[in-house]
Design an enzyme around this catalytic site. Sequence first.
Site, PDB file in Angstrom:
ATOM      1  N   GLN A 297       0.830  -1.216   0.000  1.00  0.00           N
ATOM      2  CA  GLN A 297       0.000   0.000   0.000  1.00  0.00           C
ATOM      3  C   GLN A 297       0.864   1.265   0.000  1.00  0.00           C
ATOM      4  O   GLN A 297       0.477   2.294   0.552  1.00  0.00           O
ATOM      5  CB  GLN A 297      -0.949   0.005   1.201  1.00  0.00           C
ATOM      6  CG  GLN A 297      -2.148  -0.924   1.039  1.00  0.00           C
ATOM      7  CD  GLN A 297      -2.989  -0.583  -0.181  1.00  0.00           C
ATOM      8  OE1 GLN A 297      -3.043   0.563  -0.627  1.00  0.00           O
ATOM      9  NE2 GLN A 297      -3.641  -1.584  -0.744  1.00  0.00           N
ATOM     10  N   SER A 298       2.018   1.203  -0.627  1.00  0.00           N
ATOM     11  CA  SER A 298       2.920   2.357  -0.638  1.00  0.00           C
ATOM     12  C   SER A 298       2.305   3.563  -1.359  1.00  0.00           C
ATOM     13  O   SER A 298       1.949   3.490  -2.539  1.00  0.00           O
ATOM     14  CB  SER A 298       4.222   1.960  -1.356  1.00  0.00           C
ATOM     15  OG  SER A 298       4.996   3.104  -1.624  1.00  0.00           O
TER      16      SER A 298
END
Length: 334
Positions: free
Chosen positions: A76-77
């Site tokens: 989920q960067s």
Amino acid sequence: MGLNHLPKHVPLANLPTRIEKLERFTKAMGGPEIWIKRDDQTGTELSGNKVRKLEFAIQEALDQSCDYLITCGGIQSNHARATAVSAAKLGMGAVLLLVGEDGIKPEGNHLLDLLVGAEVRFVSGKDYAENRQSIMDGIRTELQEKGHKAYIIPEGASNGIGAFGYVKAMTEIHQQEKELGFQFDCIVSATGSGGTYGGMLLGDALGGHARRMLGFAVGKDRGYFQREVAKILTEAASYLQEVPRHYSEIEINDDYIGKGYALSSPELIEFIRDFARLEGIVLDPVYTGKAMFGLAEEIRKGNLKDCKRLLFVHTGGLFGLLGKAGDFGQIAGR
Ligand SMILES: *Cc1c(COP(=O)(O)O)cnc(C)c1O
């Protein structure tokens, strides 16, 4: 001083971002005035702090005639997503090295990565920690053999060049303070890889200030960030003709990390829910929620008594929240 001589940047973000007073939160806390800088509104697809750093990093890539960007991060960067979107906006290719495995259902940032056409390659957490640089070097060689030239952006674009995004943000804050007619005594943010913090510290020093700069660590500890920020400052200095002699102390608080990076307690989720209802502003569970929670606790403990006006930099993270519906589902409705 050096503020007129920042490296070049490619404009991608929606700037300047607003500064607003958190009226009801300030009242509820009964402490210093708390203001917020809406860097969660640097764009829609590009929302958050990473685009500011990418404006400088990608300019360097363009100067080197690169047509591909390679970077890395968690599944989920926000940084990987902002890189993917920036690449699409500039007609470049992007390869993202993310911690995860095949078969993951794309959500939140990961979904956007794919939507804008980035190539995602998964690695294990162990390989990410130990070998990400050599893996990214390998991808660059692979692209080179296909006739492309790739530029590698480190995790969070938190290096010397990336930090200039927040040097520039600091000059924006200085300008906004002039318009407001006062100065903040303390600037607060979430610290994940150190570039935002380092950039603001440098920007404040270049502007001739040395105010309190408080970073809330969200994963690694205080010692790590003190070394990391010092490294970023040294690297950034190599781009400047004139380097400031005085910086504020590197003040990192690591008391509110909880169970670890990207792990959230029910208490944190409830805080984010209550804050959203109070102010109509959504914080994220990985970064800004932890930092605002930490700030509230520090005010409660009486540790910020010398501050009259605080500025909290909202660094974004909404898409990460949308990728964590599982943690939020039950609590949000209560
Ligand atoms: C990356 C990130 C941060 C931390 O910024 P660093 O420059 O990596 O320290 C804070 N908030 C959000 C939402 C982020 O995505």
